[in-house]
Scaffold this active site. Structure first.
Site, PDB file in Angstrom:
ATOM      1  N   LYS A  87      88.038  22.723 175.861  1.00 36.24           N
ATOM      2  CA  LYS A  87      88.840  22.161 174.779  1.00 36.24           C
ATOM      3  C   LYS A  87      89.783  23.232 174.221  1.00 36.24           C
ATOM      4  O   LYS A  87      89.341  24.360 173.985  1.00 36.24           O
ATOM      5  CB  LYS A  87      87.905  21.674 173.655  1.00 36.24           C
ATOM      6  CG  LYS A  87      88.654  21.047 172.488  1.00 36.24           C
ATOM      7  CD  LYS A  87      87.753  20.827 171.268  1.00 36.24           C
ATOM      8  CE  LYS A  87      87.730  22.029 170.371  1.00 36.24           C
ATOM      9  NZ  LYS A  87      87.299  21.799 168.999  1.00 36.24           N
TER      10      LYS A  87
ATOM     11  N   LYS B 277      91.751  27.165 168.606  1.00 36.07           N
ATOM     12  CA  LYS B 277      92.219  28.435 168.035  1.00 36.07           C
ATOM     13  C   LYS B 277      91.170  29.520 168.282  1.00 36.07           C
ATOM     14  O   LYS B 277      91.487  30.667 168.526  1.00 36.07           O
ATOM     15  CB  LYS B 277      92.431  28.293 166.521  1.00 36.07           C
ATOM     16  CG  LYS B 277      93.617  27.437 166.125  1.00 36.07           C
ATOM     17  CD  LYS B 277      93.643  27.188 164.600  1.00 36.07           C
ATOM     18  CE  LYS B 277      94.499  25.973 164.254  1.00 36.07           C
ATOM     19  NZ  LYS B 277      94.265  25.438 162.916  1.00 36.07           N
TER      20      LYS B 277
ATOM     21  N   LYS C 288      77.458  27.762 165.807  1.00 35.81           N
ATOM     22  CA  LYS C 288      77.333  29.116 165.247  1.00 35.81           C
ATOM     23  C   LYS C 288      75.923  29.647 165.461  1.00 35.81           C
ATOM     24  O   LYS C 288      75.731  30.797 165.805  1.00 35.81           O
ATOM     25  CB  LYS C 288      77.604  29.106 163.729  1.00 35.81           C
ATOM     26  CG  LYS C 288      79.044  28.901 163.377  1.00 35.81           C
ATOM     27  CD  LYS C 288      79.757  30.199 163.072  1.00 35.81           C
ATOM     28  CE  LYS C 288      81.236  29.907 163.016  1.00 35.81           C
ATOM     29  NZ  LYS C 288      82.093  30.929 162.603  1.00 35.81           N
TER      30      LYS C 288
HETATM   31  P1  TYM Z   1      91.514  21.625 162.757  1.00 39.07           P
HETATM   32  O1  TYM Z   1      92.397  22.420 161.882  1.00 39.07           O
HETATM   33  O2  TYM Z   1      90.520  22.323 163.597  1.00 39.07           O
HETATM   34  O3  TYM Z   1      92.370  20.731 163.744  1.00 39.07           O
HETATM   35  C1  TYM Z   1      93.390  19.859 163.278  1.00 39.07           C
HETATM   36  C2  TYM Z   1      93.376  18.583 164.096  1.00 39.07           C
HETATM   37  O4  TYM Z   1      93.604  18.881 165.471  1.00 39.07           O
HETATM   38  C3  TYM Z   1      92.638  18.218 166.273  1.00 39.07           C
HETATM   39  N1  TYM Z   1      92.375  19.015 167.479  1.00 39.07           N
HETATM   40  C4  TYM Z   1      92.447  18.549 168.737  1.00 39.07           C
HETATM   41  N2  TYM Z   1      92.734  17.323 169.214  1.00 39.07           N
HETATM   42  C5  TYM Z   1      92.727  17.170 170.571  1.00 39.07           C
HETATM   43  N3  TYM Z   1      92.465  18.186 171.426  1.00 39.07           N
HETATM   44  C6  TYM Z   1      92.178  19.433 170.982  1.00 39.07           C
HETATM   45  N4  TYM Z   1      91.932  20.409 171.842  1.00 39.07           N
HETATM   46  C7  TYM Z   1      92.144  19.656 169.583  1.00 39.07           C
HETATM   47  N5  TYM Z   1      91.890  20.735 168.800  1.00 39.07           N
HETATM   48  C8  TYM Z   1      92.022  20.327 167.519  1.00 39.07           C
HETATM   49  C9  TYM Z   1      91.399  18.146 165.384  1.00 39.07           C
HETATM   50  O5  TYM Z   1      90.528  17.140 165.819  1.00 39.07           O
HETATM   51  C10 TYM Z   1      92.023  17.844 164.041  1.00 39.07           C
HETATM   52  O6  TYM Z   1      92.255  16.482 163.884  1.00 39.07           O
HETATM   53  N6  TYM Z   1      87.977  19.778 159.871  1.00 39.07           N
HETATM   54  C11 TYM Z   1      89.372  19.609 160.186  1.00 39.07           C
HETATM   55  C12 TYM Z   1      90.292  19.746 158.964  1.00 39.07           C
HETATM   56  C13 TYM Z   1      89.942  18.808 157.883  1.00 39.07           C
HETATM   57  C14 TYM Z   1      90.135  17.397 157.901  1.00 39.07           C
HETATM   58  C15 TYM Z   1      89.648  16.923 156.650  1.00 39.07           C
HETATM   59  C16 TYM Z   1      90.658  16.531 158.846  1.00 39.07           C
HETATM   60  C17 TYM Z   1      89.362  19.133 156.691  1.00 39.07           C
HETATM   61  N7  TYM Z   1      89.187  18.005 155.938  1.00 39.07           N
HETATM   62  C18 TYM Z   1      89.680  15.559 156.333  1.00 39.07           C
HETATM   63  C19 TYM Z   1      90.693  15.151 158.533  1.00 39.07           C
HETATM   64  C20 TYM Z   1      90.196  14.685 157.278  1.00 39.07           C
HETATM   65  C21 TYM Z   1      89.712  20.708 161.183  1.00 39.07           C
HETATM   66  O7  TYM Z   1      89.091  21.717 161.248  1.00 39.07           O
HETATM   67  O8  TYM Z   1      90.815  20.477 161.900  1.00 39.07           O
END
Ligand code: TYM
Length: 326
Positions: free
Chosen positions: A196, A199, A117
């Protein structure tokens, strides 16, 4: 704190910030489904975290409901998995405050999401700055042993481990250290532009995309300008990279051969891809449409999961309060 239950504890979650994409699925969500028998699983909807980007009441409510439907459509069984909203366990915000008092500002300034950011000249909110600390609370309060995630979350799990260690050295052995579960082949699923899939990059392919949406997205995958009949490089090609997620090993070998010998062009490779994706995703899409009509069922699943998770988080926060002298 050690659990006496036989099964190890798994925790993970997704932010309700938009429709999940195939990167979310292959990197993380598929593991939740595959591991639900093996682990005592806690899978949640990270709605507090989503507030760092979604600040409209109706939009947030809608995204939360839809993510619950997504989880169920993928095959998470509410009889096996505790499925809940992060906001059903407000103990995480209390724990985050406690942890905030143990970490330093320079330490949090090293977080990738925060640095991105700043590099893009955006002014980060305190919520974004503190994101890893809340995430540590998500992981440590249910006393997770393993956290299935994509590679982009690796640093966040390291933060959770560091914070657990810091708590233990300050107040005495209390929290156990979680391990990330990252699948090497799908640690970072590429998007239609080769970066990568994300969203926020606008390069994603929705997991529950309609047939038409799938076709349209696959046709927009960025490719090189190699002409028909010439050899293509499977190592660097974005279409091939996505094929690997959906094709069988034999199909991949055959396709690789056709790439190298120049007997396939991008048009055909893309046609094959969207059709294969559609075969794979259509049953999930149908199941999703069915579940989405039963609002009461979805709401009841979240309510029951929230109650169960609340009890577990409360046990841990009570111990933390006692250890710190409150
Ligand atoms: P989020 O919502 O961005 O993504 C959810 C999960 O998808 C995985 N991911 C990917 N894996 C492989 N290739 C990609 N291009 C890709 N894009 C996303 C992310 O690694 C994730 O596992 N911070 C987390 C949410 C969260 C969380 C937690 C996860 C909050 N508290 C505690 C685990 C434990 C997040 O933003 O995920």
């Amino acid at each position: 704190m050690n659990d006496t239950s036989a099964k190890k504890v798994l925790l993970s979650g997704v932010q309700p910030t938009g429709r999940p994409h195939i990167g979310n699925y292959f990197g993380a969500m598929r593991q939740y489904v595959e591991l639900q028998e093996t682990y005592e699983s806690y899978i949640f909807i990270a709605d507090y975290h989503a507030l760092t980007t979604i600040q409209d009441k109706d939009t947030l409510a809608d995204l939360i409901f839809n993510l619950a439907v997504d989880y169920l459509a993928l095959g998470l069984d509410p009889n096996k998995v505790t499925l809940y909203r992060q906001s059903a366990v407000p103990q995480v915000t209390e724990a985050a405050w406690i942890f905030n008092c143990l970490v330093t500002v320079p330490y949090l300034e090293r977080a990738h999401a925060f640095k991105d950011k700043v590099v893009n000249n955006q002014i980060p909110s305190m919520g974004l700055f503190d994101y890893p600390v809340l995430m540590a609370a998500d992981i440590l309060l249910p006393r997770a042993d393993v956290v299935p995630v994509g590679a982009d979350q690796k640093q966040h799990i390291e933060y959770a481990r560091d914070i657990a260690l810091k708590f233990n050295t300050t107040f005495g052995e209390t929290l156990s250290l979680p391990e990330p579960l990252i699948l090497t082949d799908v640690a970072t699923v590429p998007g239609i532009d080769g970066r990568k899939m994300s969203k926020s990059y606008g390069n994603d392919i929705y997991l529950f995309a309609s047939e038409e949406e799938l076709k349209q997205r696959v046709m927009s995958i960025v490719t090189s300008s190699v002409g028909v009949g010439e050899s293509l490089d499977p190592e660097t090609d974005n279409v091939f990279a996505l094929h690997k997620l959906f094709a069988t090993p034999d199909e991949i070998t055959e396709l690789e051969d056709r790439y190298r010998t120049g007997s396939i062009g991008y048009k055909e490779a893309k046609d094959l891809l969207w059709k294969q994706m559609n075969n794979f995703l259509a049953p999930l899409r149908d199941r999703r449409a069915e579940i989405a009509t039963d609002k009461d069922f979805v709401t009841d699943v979240l309510a029951a999961g929230g109650k169960k998770a609340y009890a577990r988080y409360e046990e841990t926060i009570a111990i933390l309060r006692e250890k710190i002298g409150l």
